[in-house]
Structures are given as structure tokens and as C-alpha cells.
Design a protein around this motif. Sequence first.
Motif, PDB file in Angstrom:
ATOM      1  N   ALA A  59      12.546  10.110  -6.822  1.00 54.17           N
ATOM      2  CA  ALA A  59      12.035  10.154  -8.192  1.00 54.17           C
ATOM      3  C   ALA A  59      13.178  10.101  -9.200  1.00 54.17           C
ATOM      4  N   ILE A  60      14.264  10.830  -8.921  1.00 54.27           N
ATOM      5  CA  ILE A  60      15.416  10.814  -9.823  1.00 54.27           C
ATOM      6  C   ILE A  60      16.013   9.418  -9.882  1.00 54.27           C
ATOM      7  N   PHE A  61      16.147   8.776  -8.727  1.00 57.61           N
ATOM      8  CA  PHE A  61      16.682   7.416  -8.688  1.00 57.61           C
ATOM      9  C   PHE A  61      15.812   6.461  -9.499  1.00 57.61           C
ATOM     10  N   VAL A  62      14.506   6.508  -9.273  1.00 54.16           N
ATOM     11  CA  VAL A  62      13.587   5.613  -9.981  1.00 54.16           C
ATOM     12  C   VAL A  62      13.618   5.901 -11.477  1.00 54.16           C
ATOM     13  N   ALA A  63      13.632   7.179 -11.862  1.00 53.45           N
ATOM     14  CA  ALA A  63      13.678   7.530 -13.286  1.00 53.45           C
ATOM     15  C   ALA A  63      14.974   7.033 -13.924  1.00 53.45           C
ATOM     16  N   ASP A  64      16.088   7.136 -13.194  1.00 57.56           N
ATOM     17  CA  ASP A  64      17.374   6.662 -13.703  1.00 57.56           C
ATOM     18  C   ASP A  64      17.357   5.149 -13.902  1.00 57.56           C
ATOM     19  N   VAL A  65      16.882   4.437 -12.902  1.00 56.56           N
ATOM     20  CA  VAL A  65      16.811   2.972 -13.000  1.00 56.56           C
ATOM     21  C   VAL A  65      15.870   2.576 -14.131  1.00 56.56           C
ATOM     22  N   TRP A  66      14.728   3.219 -14.211  1.00 59.20           N
ATOM     23  CA  TRP A  66      13.751   2.918 -15.265  1.00 59.20           C
ATOM     24  C   TRP A  66      14.379   3.142 -16.643  1.00 59.20           C
ATOM     25  N   GLY A  67      15.100   4.241 -16.785  1.00 58.87           N
ATOM     26  CA  GLY A  67      15.753   4.549 -18.049  1.00 58.87           C
ATOM     27  C   GLY A  67      16.807   3.520 -18.409  1.00 58.87           C
ATOM     28  N   ARG A  68      17.576   3.083 -17.438  1.00 53.45           N
ATOM     29  CA  ARG A  68      18.607   2.067 -17.699  1.00 53.45           C
ATOM     30  C   ARG A  68      17.980   0.731 -18.082  1.00 53.45           C
ATOM     31  N   GLN A  71       0.830  -1.208   0.000  1.00 51.66           N
ATOM     32  CA  GLN A  71       0.000   0.000   0.000  1.00 51.66           C
ATOM     33  C   GLN A  71       0.863   1.256   0.000  1.00 51.66           C
ATOM     34  N   VAL A  72       1.946   1.234   0.784  1.00 48.57           N
ATOM     35  CA  VAL A  72       2.858   2.376   0.814  1.00 48.57           C
ATOM     36  C   VAL A  72       3.521   2.547  -0.551  1.00 48.57           C
ATOM     37  N   GLY A  73       3.948   1.436  -1.154  1.00 55.13           N
ATOM     38  CA  GLY A  73       4.556   1.487  -2.473  1.00 55.13           C
ATOM     39  C   GLY A  73       3.620   2.070  -3.510  1.00 55.13           C
ATOM     40  N   GLN A  74       2.370   1.689  -3.457  1.00 55.84           N
ATOM     41  CA  GLN A  74       1.387   2.217  -4.401  1.00 55.84           C
ATOM     42  C   GLN A  74       1.167   3.709  -4.181  1.00 55.84           C
ATOM     43  N   ALA A  75       1.122   4.122  -2.923  1.00 55.40           N
ATOM     44  CA  ALA A  75       0.940   5.545  -2.617  1.00 55.40           C
ATOM     45  C   ALA A  75       2.135   6.357  -3.097  1.00 55.40           C
ATOM     46  N   MET A  76       3.350   5.846  -2.866  1.00 53.83           N
ATOM     47  CA  MET A  76       4.551   6.545  -3.325  1.00 53.83           C
ATOM     48  C   MET A  76       4.575   6.628  -4.844  1.00 53.83           C
ATOM     49  N   SER A  77       4.189   5.548  -5.490  1.00 53.35           N
ATOM     50  CA  SER A  77       4.156   5.539  -6.948  1.00 53.35           C
ATOM     51  C   SER A  77       3.196   6.593  -7.472  1.00 53.35           C
ATOM     52  N   ALA A  78       2.019   6.665  -6.874  1.00 55.03           N
ATOM     53  CA  ALA A  78       1.033   7.656  -7.304  1.00 55.03           C
ATOM     54  C   ALA A  78       1.541   9.072  -7.073  1.00 55.03           C
ATOM     55  N   MET A  79       2.244   9.267  -5.965  1.00 60.46           N
ATOM     56  CA  MET A  79       2.752  10.584  -5.623  1.00 60.46           C
ATOM     57  C   MET A  79       3.902  10.987  -6.545  1.00 60.46           C
ATOM     58  N   LEU A  80       4.775  10.038  -6.866  1.00 58.08           N
ATOM     59  CA  LEU A  80       5.964  10.349  -7.656  1.00 58.08           C
ATOM     60  C   LEU A  80       5.737  10.296  -9.156  1.00 58.08           C
ATOM     61  N   SER A  81       4.649   9.699  -9.603  1.00 58.21           N
ATOM     62  CA  SER A  81       4.401   9.550 -11.025  1.00 58.21           C
ATOM     63  C   SER A  81       4.476  10.866 -11.796  1.00 58.21           C
ATOM     64  N   PRO A  82       3.806  11.935 -11.338  1.00 60.11           N
ATOM     65  CA  PRO A  82       3.906  13.198 -12.089  1.00 60.11           C
ATOM     66  C   PRO A  82       5.329  13.760 -12.101  1.00 60.11           C
ATOM     67  N   VAL A  83       6.054  13.559 -10.997  1.00 61.77           N
ATOM     68  CA  VAL A  83       7.427  14.058 -10.921  1.00 61.77           C
ATOM     69  C   VAL A  83       8.314  13.273 -11.878  1.00 61.77           C
ATOM     70  N   GLN A 117      13.650  14.708  -0.399  1.00 63.01           N
ATOM     71  CA  GLN A 117      13.726  13.251  -0.358  1.00 63.01           C
ATOM     72  C   GLN A 117      12.880  12.645  -1.475  1.00 63.01           C
ATOM     73  N   LEU A 118      11.693  13.172  -1.704  1.00 61.25           N
ATOM     74  CA  LEU A 118      10.832  12.666  -2.767  1.00 61.25           C
ATOM     75  C   LEU A 118      11.475  12.884  -4.139  1.00 61.25           C
ATOM     76  N   ILE A 119      12.098  14.048  -4.342  1.00 62.68           N
ATOM     77  CA  ILE A 119      12.766  14.317  -5.612  1.00 62.68           C
ATOM     78  C   ILE A 119      13.929  13.357  -5.811  1.00 62.68           C
ATOM     79  N   ALA A 120      14.709  13.124  -4.749  1.00 64.05           N
ATOM     80  CA  ALA A 120      15.836  12.188  -4.855  1.00 64.05           C
ATOM     81  C   ALA A 120      15.334  10.803  -5.227  1.00 64.05           C
TER      82      ALA A 120
END
Length: 68
Positions: free
Chosen positions: A55-64, A7-19, A50-53
Motif C-alpha cells: 500500500a505504501i509503495f502504491v501510494a508513493d507511486v500514485w503520489g509521484r 481478478q487478483v489485481g482487483q481483489a488486492m485493489s479492493a483490499m488496499l483501497s482503505p489503507v 506485506q500488505l502495508i508495504a
Amino acid sequence: PPSVASQVGQAMSAMLSPVMTALERGHSPDEAMAMLATAYPQLDDSELRQLIAQAIFVADVWGRLNGR
């Protein structure tokens, strides 16, 4: 029933998706932080950073993983 972690993962995903979308479209971390600050005015600067960090990490991993 979904676990609390799920549930926390889903909430974080929803929050970070626009970022993440903003970062993928070439917006700077500062622009993404401004978007979060507008969307979540109750968060303080350290929480936003912290949320931006994250999001950047997730975007980097996703891109790789997706060859981008």
C-alpha cells in the motif's frame, strides 16, 4: 473473461483501497496496519506487513504520478 491476474489485481485493489486512503490522509503505517488487522483478523502479522508495504509503495507511486 477476466484473467486470474486481473481478478487478483482487483481483489488486492479492493483490499488496499482503505489503507491507501488512510495513508493519503496522513495516518501512520502502524495505524493503517491496525485498520487491516481489524478488517482481516485471519491474516498474520507478516501478511499484514506485506500488505502495508504494498500500500505504501502504491501510494508513493500514485503520489509521484499525480504530483502530490
